[in-house]
Design a protein around this motif. Structure first.
Motif, PDB file in Angstrom:
ATOM      1  N   VAL A   1      86.113 -20.649 106.901  1.00 44.87           N
ATOM      2  CA  VAL A   1      84.655 -20.603 107.039  1.00 44.87           C
ATOM      3  C   VAL A   1      84.201 -19.172 107.273  1.00 44.87           C
ATOM      4  N   LEU A   2      84.904 -18.462 108.152  1.00 44.63           N
ATOM      5  CA  LEU A   2      84.544 -17.070 108.419  1.00 44.63           C
ATOM      6  C   LEU A   2      84.690 -16.213 107.159  1.00 44.63           C
ATOM      7  N   ALA A   3      85.726 -16.492 106.367  1.00 48.58           N
ATOM      8  CA  ALA A   3      85.932 -15.730 105.138  1.00 48.58           C
ATOM      9  C   ALA A   3      84.817 -15.969 104.128  1.00 48.58           C
ATOM     10  N   ALA A   4      84.200 -17.157 104.178  1.00 45.96           N
ATOM     11  CA  ALA A   4      83.129 -17.479 103.232  1.00 45.96           C
ATOM     12  C   ALA A   4      81.775 -16.922 103.653  1.00 45.96           C
TER      13      ALA A   4
ATOM     14  N   TRP B   1      76.375 -13.017 113.849  1.00 42.58           N
ATOM     15  CA  TRP B   1      76.236 -12.225 112.616  1.00 42.58           C
ATOM     16  C   TRP B   1      77.577 -11.596 112.279  1.00 42.58           C
ATOM     17  N   LYS B   2      77.925 -11.598 111.002  1.00 41.28           N
ATOM     18  CA  LYS B   2      79.217 -11.042 110.582  1.00 41.28           C
ATOM     19  C   LYS B   2      79.121  -9.531 110.422  1.00 41.28           C
ATOM     20  N   GLN B   3      80.050  -8.850 111.076  1.00 37.24           N
ATOM     21  CA  GLN B   3      80.107  -7.396 111.034  1.00 37.24           C
ATOM     22  C   GLN B   3      80.950  -6.917 109.841  1.00 37.24           C
ATOM     23  N   ILE B   4      80.874  -5.649 109.570  1.00 36.22           N
ATOM     24  CA  ILE B   4      81.637  -5.069 108.455  1.00 36.22           C
ATOM     25  C   ILE B   4      83.134  -5.255 108.663  1.00 36.22           C
ATOM     26  N   ASN B   5      83.599  -5.217 109.920  1.00 34.33           N
ATOM     27  CA  ASN B   5      85.037  -5.368 110.189  1.00 34.33           C
ATOM     28  C   ASN B   5      85.520  -6.814 110.136  1.00 34.33           C
ATOM     29  N   GLY B   6      84.607  -7.746 109.855  1.00 35.17           N
ATOM     30  CA  GLY B   6      84.984  -9.153 109.745  1.00 35.17           C
ATOM     31  C   GLY B   6      84.737  -9.976 110.984  1.00 35.17           C
ATOM     32  N   ASP B   7      84.490  -9.326 112.128  1.00 32.05           N
ATOM     33  CA  ASP B   7      84.162 -10.072 113.341  1.00 32.05           C
ATOM     34  C   ASP B   7      82.774 -10.699 113.217  1.00 32.05           C
TER      35      ASP B   7
ATOM     36  N   ILE C   1      83.913 -13.602 117.530  1.00 31.27           N
ATOM     37  CA  ILE C   1      84.895 -14.402 116.796  1.00 31.27           C
ATOM     38  C   ILE C   1      85.605 -13.474 115.822  1.00 31.27           C
ATOM     39  N   THR C   2      86.894 -13.315 115.992  1.00 24.99           N
ATOM     40  CA  THR C   2      87.663 -12.441 115.119  1.00 24.99           C
ATOM     41  C   THR C   2      88.058 -13.188 113.848  1.00 24.99           C
TER      42      THR C   2
END
Length: 384
Positions: free
Chosen positions: A196-199, A220-226, A363-364
């Motif tokens: 889900v995070l990857a999507a 909100w998703k950050q540039i580093n993926g967190d 959330i990492t």
């Protein structure tokens, strides 16, 4: 049937007069999405089928009330049941109460032109609201159950709404990338959250609950993926995600033992017996303190209360008492589950609140959720 009046009254009930969702709720015929549903038998032993076409008055009343309607119990969907059938087991799909659908959409902060993934199609209610509001070409709805995606797609098409539907297990793979993800199932922290995070697109926003908790987490998703956000001040009780036709068997044997066995440790509890599943903050904090606990509760003659806690590692606890008397507590196994619960209740009593609501969350990409508020911190899930 004239559904417009009931829909308008429902919209007035679940939205504010200036809400952008008011018109949306008003113009979605919810009854068309829930032609059949299950309701608990009077004695709580099973589920009785309700067929809308057989009782239009009850159908309108149920569809345009602000409540969730159970549409699937175990492996049996109401669509596939026969009149007079009874279902047994745990609910596995529902039409979520409209006020909660609207709240989750608000948490998701949908906007014109933004792609949206609705996780947990159910009856298609959230999908319908989102598609009416921002355009069906921007909305994708995903569920693990092919009947749910097919039925919702067919019913929405009859209403002139044509979002995209995907049948997939979100804990293994989520096709596509989306700027907004709104989940009406409890997602598991850890590896099951990774797809889900990857999507979620960088800069995108997610609104979801976490499995076995009632915490609404947004971020909100950050540039580093967190994903960086917070635990919202309101709560929600959603079914947890499933990967097959039904949930895995509960810890039945352990629960049976917990209801009657003599514990390795027997003591007097400090606080009255509580129905943990319906004490949402306690349940959520317990899941963070001891992940994986399953709970059960019963009352006999409105007097004797018994609560059981069990864990996959073999730990169990039982607390039983008359009404609000101090309970007799039996516990066994490597973890003292009732002791863990009483620590949480003690903190609640001493401090007046628990640190969950309003906590910051990070959330990492591995799905681990890290909470912090003031001097308190905790994590849920493992990198696996």
């Amino acid at each position: 049937m004239d559904w417009h009046g009931p829909a308008e009254r429902l919209a007035d009930q679940v939205t504010d007069p200036d809400s952008r969702w008011l018109s949306t709720v008003t113009h979605v015929p919810r009854h068309e999405l829930v032609p059949r549903w299950w309701e608990r038998d009077a004695d709580g032993s099973g589920w009785a089928l309700h067929d809308g076409s057989s009782d239009p008055v009850a159908w309108m009343r149920a569809a345009y009330s602000d409540r969730s309607l159970i549409t699937r119990v175990g492996t049996l969907h109401a669509d596939h049941a026969r009149i007079g059938d009874r279902a047994h087991g745990r609910p596995t799909s529902s039409a979520t109460m409209p006020s909660l659908v609207v709240r989750m959409l608000r948490h998701g902060r949908l906007g014109d032109g933004l792609s949206v993934l609705d996780l947990g199609t159910g009856s298609g209610g959230l999908t319908a609201y989102a598609a009416r509001r921002i355009g069906d070409q921007h909305v994708t709805s995903l569920d693990v159950d092919p009947h749910l995606t097919r039925a919702a797609g067919d019913r929405l098409a009859q209403l002139g709404i044509f979002p995209h539907f995907v049948t997939a297990d979100a804990t293994h793979h989520v096709p596509g990338t989306y700027e907004r993800i709104v989940s009406t199932v409890g997602l598991p922290a850890g590896p099951g959250l990774r797809p889900v995070l990857a999507a979620l697109a960088p800069g995108g926003r997610i609104a979801t609950t976490l499995g076995r908790t009632c915490l609404i987490v947004t971020g909100w998703k950050q540039i580093n993926g967190d994903v960086v956000g917070r635990v919202e001040s309101d709560m929600a009780g959603f079914m947890v995600t499933r990967s097959g036709d039904d949930y895995p068997p509960e810890l039945t044997e352990l629960l049976t033992a917990a209801r009657s066995a003599e514990g390795e440790e027997v003591s007097a509890g400090r606080y009255p017996v509580v129905d943990v599943a319906n004490a949402w903050e306690l349940r959520s904090m317990l899941e963070i303190a001891v992940p994986g606990v399953e709970v059960a509760y019963e009352e006999v003659d409105d007097q004797t209360r018994t609560a059981c806690l069990v864990h996959p590692d073999g730990s169990w606890a039982r607390a039983s008492a008359e009404w609000t008397d101090p309970p007799e507590v039996h516990q066994s196994g490597p973890q003292k589950l009732w002791t863990a619960l009483e620590r949480i209740r003690n903190r609640l009593n001493v401090e007046g609140s628990l640190p969950l609501l309003g906590a910051q969350v990070r959330i990492t990409p591995d799905g681990v959720c890290r909470f912090s508020r003031g001097g308190w911190s905790a994590s849920l899930g493992n990198a696996g």
